[in-house]
Design a protein around this motif. Structure first.
Motif, PDB file in Angstrom:
ATOM      1  N   PRO A  61       0.817  -1.182   0.077  1.00 29.59           N
ATOM      2  CA  PRO A  61      -0.132  -0.037   0.200  1.00 29.59           C
ATOM      3  C   PRO A  61       0.888   1.155  -0.065  1.00 29.59           C
ATOM      4  N   ARG A  62       0.538   2.123  -0.838  1.00 31.06           N
ATOM      5  CA  ARG A  62       1.285   3.486  -0.910  1.00 31.06           C
ATOM      6  C   ARG A  62       0.252   4.619  -0.929  1.00 31.06           C
ATOM      7  N   SER A  63       0.736   5.809  -0.442  1.00 34.06           N
ATOM      8  CA  SER A  63      -0.084   6.964  -0.215  1.00 34.06           C
ATOM      9  C   SER A  63       0.450   8.136  -0.874  1.00 34.06           C
ATOM     10  N   ILE A  64      -0.270   8.891  -1.441  1.00 31.85           N
ATOM     11  CA  ILE A  64       0.271  10.179  -1.957  1.00 31.85           C
ATOM     12  C   ILE A  64      -1.147  11.258  -1.466  1.00 31.85           C
ATOM     13  N   GLN A  65      -0.719  12.104  -0.515  1.00 31.50           N
ATOM     14  CA  GLN A  65      -1.920  13.077   0.097  1.00 31.50           C
ATOM     15  C   GLN A  65      -3.230  12.405   0.376  1.00 31.50           C
ATOM     16  N   ASP A  66      -2.970  11.410   1.395  1.00 36.28           N
ATOM     17  CA  ASP A  66      -4.206  10.547   1.978  1.00 36.28           C
ATOM     18  C   ASP A  66      -4.997   9.806   0.799  1.00 36.28           C
ATOM     19  N   HIS A  67      -4.186   9.719  -0.347  1.00 34.23           N
ATOM     20  CA  HIS A  67      -4.822   8.923  -1.590  1.00 34.23           C
ATOM     21  C   HIS A  67      -4.212   7.586  -1.406  1.00 34.23           C
ATOM     22  N   LEU A  68      -4.700   6.545  -1.135  1.00 32.53           N
ATOM     23  CA  LEU A  68      -3.908   5.175  -0.892  1.00 32.53           C
ATOM     24  C   LEU A  68      -4.224   4.186  -2.033  1.00 32.53           C
ATOM     25  N   TYR A  69      -3.286   3.574  -2.792  1.00 31.50           N
ATOM     26  CA  TYR A  69      -3.682   2.676  -3.719  1.00 31.50           C
ATOM     27  C   TYR A  69      -2.475   1.734  -3.189  1.00 31.50           C
ATOM     28  N   SER A  70      -2.787   0.388  -4.310  1.00 36.67           N
ATOM     29  CA  SER A  70      -1.954  -0.936  -3.957  1.00 36.67           C
ATOM     30  C   SER A  70      -1.648  -1.311  -5.500  1.00 36.67           C
ATOM     31  N   CYS A  71      -0.636  -0.856  -6.124  1.00 38.55           N
ATOM     32  CA  CYS A  71      -0.347  -1.159  -7.657  1.00 38.55           C
ATOM     33  C   CYS A  71       1.214  -0.693  -7.800  1.00 38.55           C
ATOM     34  N   HIS A  72       1.771  -1.855  -8.507  1.00 38.05           N
ATOM     35  CA  HIS A  72       3.019  -1.613  -8.814  1.00 38.05           C
ATOM     36  C   HIS A  72       3.298  -0.474  -9.929  1.00 38.05           C
ATOM     37  N   PHE A  73       2.340  -0.368 -10.636  1.00 39.52           N
ATOM     38  CA  PHE A  73       2.347   0.726 -11.863  1.00 39.52           C
ATOM     39  C   PHE A  73       1.108   1.487 -12.055  1.00 39.52           C
ATOM     40  N   PRO A  74       1.143   2.487 -10.939  1.00 38.59           N
ATOM     41  CA  PRO A  74      -0.271   3.252 -10.904  1.00 38.59           C
ATOM     42  C   PRO A  74      -0.316   4.267 -12.094  1.00 38.59           C
ATOM     43  N   LEU A  75      -1.430   4.815 -12.242  1.00 39.08           N
ATOM     44  CA  LEU A  75      -1.976   5.703 -13.368  1.00 39.08           C
ATOM     45  C   LEU A  75      -1.942   7.063 -12.951  1.00 39.08           C
ATOM     46  N   HIS A  76      -1.707   8.035 -13.688  1.00 35.97           N
ATOM     47  CA  HIS A  76      -1.902   9.531 -13.715  1.00 35.97           C
ATOM     48  C   HIS A  76      -1.209   9.796 -12.181  1.00 35.97           C
ATOM     49  N   LEU A  77      -0.087   9.522 -12.263  1.00 32.15           N
ATOM     50  CA  LEU A  77       0.758  10.014 -10.861  1.00 32.15           C
ATOM     51  C   LEU A  77       0.990  11.617 -11.400  1.00 32.15           C
ATOM     52  N   PRO A  78       0.924  12.495 -10.443  1.00 29.18           N
ATOM     53  CA  PRO A  78       1.224  14.003 -10.433  1.00 29.18           C
ATOM     54  C   PRO A  78       2.647  13.804 -10.672  1.00 29.18           C
ATOM     55  N   LYS A  79       2.950  15.007 -11.228  1.00 28.83           N
ATOM     56  CA  LYS A  79       4.671  15.235 -11.365  1.00 28.83           C
ATOM     57  C   LYS A  79       5.217  15.628 -10.089  1.00 28.83           C
ATOM     58  N   SER A  80       4.701  16.027  -9.182  1.00 28.16           N
ATOM     59  CA  SER A  80       5.444  16.120  -7.939  1.00 28.16           C
ATOM     60  C   SER A  80       5.555  14.800  -7.215  1.00 28.16           C
ATOM     61  N   ALA A  81       4.529  13.843  -7.565  1.00 26.14           N
ATOM     62  CA  ALA A  81       4.938  12.485  -6.905  1.00 26.14           C
ATOM     63  C   ALA A  81       6.118  11.731  -7.567  1.00 26.14           C
ATOM     64  N   LYS A  82       6.093  11.999  -8.896  1.00 19.78           N
ATOM     65  CA  LYS A  82       7.147  11.357  -9.749  1.00 19.78           C
ATOM     66  C   LYS A  82       8.685  11.532  -9.294  1.00 19.78           C
ATOM     67  N   ARG A  83       8.532  13.039  -8.983  1.00 16.44           N
ATOM     68  CA  ARG A  83      10.179  13.483  -8.524  1.00 16.44           C
ATOM     69  C   ARG A  83      10.282  13.134  -7.098  1.00 16.44           C
ATOM     70  N   LYS A  84       9.412  12.897  -6.351  1.00 13.72           N
ATOM     71  CA  LYS A  84       9.688  12.587  -4.802  1.00 13.72           C
ATOM     72  C   LYS A  84       9.399  11.131  -4.724  1.00 13.72           C
ATOM     73  N   SER A  85       9.973  10.633  -3.516  1.00 18.04           N
ATOM     74  CA  SER A  85       9.732   9.196  -3.254  1.00 18.04           C
ATOM     75  C   SER A  85       8.269   9.218  -2.664  1.00 18.04           C
ATOM     76  N   ILE A  86       7.535   8.096  -3.012  1.00 13.63           N
ATOM     77  CA  ILE A  86       5.988   7.951  -2.580  1.00 13.63           C
ATOM     78  C   ILE A  86       6.080   7.322  -1.273  1.00 13.63           C
ATOM     79  N   LYS A  87       5.430   7.831  -0.407  1.00 18.39           N
ATOM     80  CA  LYS A  87       5.119   7.002   0.883  1.00 18.39           C
ATOM     81  C   LYS A  87       4.535   5.666   0.889  1.00 18.39           C
ATOM     82  N   VAL A  88       5.399   4.741   1.588  1.00 19.31           N
ATOM     83  CA  VAL A  88       5.010   3.489   1.524  1.00 19.31           C
ATOM     84  C   VAL A  88       4.108   3.241   3.322  1.00 19.31           C
ATOM     85  N   VAL A  89       2.751   3.090   3.117  1.00 18.73           N
ATOM     86  CA  VAL A  89       2.088   2.899   4.204  1.00 18.73           C
ATOM     87  C   VAL A  89       2.389   1.415   5.022  1.00 18.73           C
TER      88      VAL A  89
END
Length: 342
Positions: free
Chosen positions: A312-340
């Motif tokens: 499970p991973r989280s971007i601004q309280d938006h949680l998802y469980s996927c190795h290859f998520p869709l529509h990642l914002p540019k800010s999330a691509k530049r930064k490391s995504i938080k692993v919940v």
């Protein structure tokens, strides 16, 4: 503090020949005054979660969870009597088939009167208490939009239309003034006008009484019109969770996108008589679950890494469980995504 919180809920079912994992590390959180939608195909495990919350599971089922709490208190550590008291007063349920949930051999008046807690009745002579209960029963029917109460009070469930039965079920659920209402696909099969009326009724109680609602449904249009947040299930696993607006604007999991694409209401540019978008294949049976990500065999983005269960991973309280998520914002691509951490 969350009203209801579930962490890593796993449900095992003993079929006799083998033990299958019907729910796999499901997570859910419901806050005071929140309307949360629980979405997924038939067979995704929505009703199983409801039954796990209620404790209505047969002996052949077993539950394992890091925690299942109500107002911070562990429901797993409660005695059966303590659990029944919570279900009687604090958590109410409206089932998807109201006619079958009502007692066919008892008149509606008696069933509503029985649902009213004794604490709401003033101490008096028995005949006075009966009158108090009847007055409260009539008041409950009026609150859910049944003005002509005399037409239905002395009827049996089979003599009443399905939409009126649903309103009666809601009235009985609200009789104890609960803090949580679980609506288990309570508008399935209803006409559009009746469905709208029921949804407005639930929304009214949410706003006026701060009633938290767990809304279990397939109806994405109904969900998006009233829910604040949404949890998406697939084959017994939580695949995505977050605010409804966020999920509609930028779904990160392929399954969430497929659900939204399959609904014409969300396809503004869809030409008339066009084919609806749908994932290939069907949801797997519990006896033949794929390894790793359970969506893998149907996912258009599946790769060899999907044989490992995604964390499970989280971007601004938006949680998802996927190795290859869709529509990642540019800010999330530049930064490391938080692993919940669960």
């Amino acid at each position: 503090m969350a009203l209801l919180e579930i962490k890593n809920l796993t449900l095992f079912i003993d079929t006799g020949d083998e033990t299958v994992k019907a729910l796999d590390k499901v997570n859910l959180r419901l806050d005071e005054g929140e309307i949360k939608a629980l979405v997924g195909e038939s067979g995704s495990g929505k009703t199983l979660i409801v039954r796990a919350i209620l404790g209505a599971i047969p002996d052949t089922w077993s539950i394992k969870a890091d925690r299942i709490t109500y107002q911070g208190k562990s429901m797993q550590d409660m005695s059966p009597e303590q659990r029944r008291q919570i279900m009687r007063r604090e958590i109410a349920v409206v089932f998807q088939e109201p006619a079958s949930a009502l007692d066919p051999s008892v008149k509606i008046k008696e069933q509503i009167k029985e649902s009213i807690p004794d604490e709401f009745i003033e101490k008096a002579w028995p005949w006075q208490q009966s009158k108090q209960r009847e007055a409260l029963a009539i008041s409950l029917l009026h609150r859910v939009g049944i003005k002509n109460h005399g037409r239905y009070m002395n009827c049996y469930p089979h003599e009443i239309p399905a939409d009126v039965c649903q309103k009666i079920m809601i009235a009985m659920a609200l009789a104890s003034e609960p803090k949580i209402l679980i609506a288990d696909d309570s508008t399935r099969g209803m006409e559009s006008a009746t469905k709208t009326q029921i949804l407005r009724l639930l929304l009214k109680f949410n706003k006026t009484k701060k009633l938290a609602i767990l809304f279990v449904s397939h109806d994405l249009l109904a969900i998006t019109s009233m829910a604040h947040s949404m949890t998406v299930l697939y084959c017994g696993q939580t695949v995505e969770s977050g605010k409804v607006k966020s999920l509609l604007k930028r779904p990160l999991h392929p399954y969430t996108k497929a659900l939204l694409d399959s609904a014409p209401s969300f396809q503004v540019s869809l030409a008339p008589k066009s084919k609806l978008v749908a994932l290939d294949g069907t949801i797997p049976t519990l006896q033949h679950l794929p390894i790793g990500c359970r969506l893998g065999p149907r996912c258009p983005n599946a790769r060899k890494e999907c044989v490992i269960v995604p964390s499970p991973r989280s971007i601004q309280d938006h949680l998802y469980s996927c190795h290859f998520p869709l529509h990642l914002p540019k800010s999330a691509k530049r930064k490391s995504i938080k692993v919940v951490s669960l």
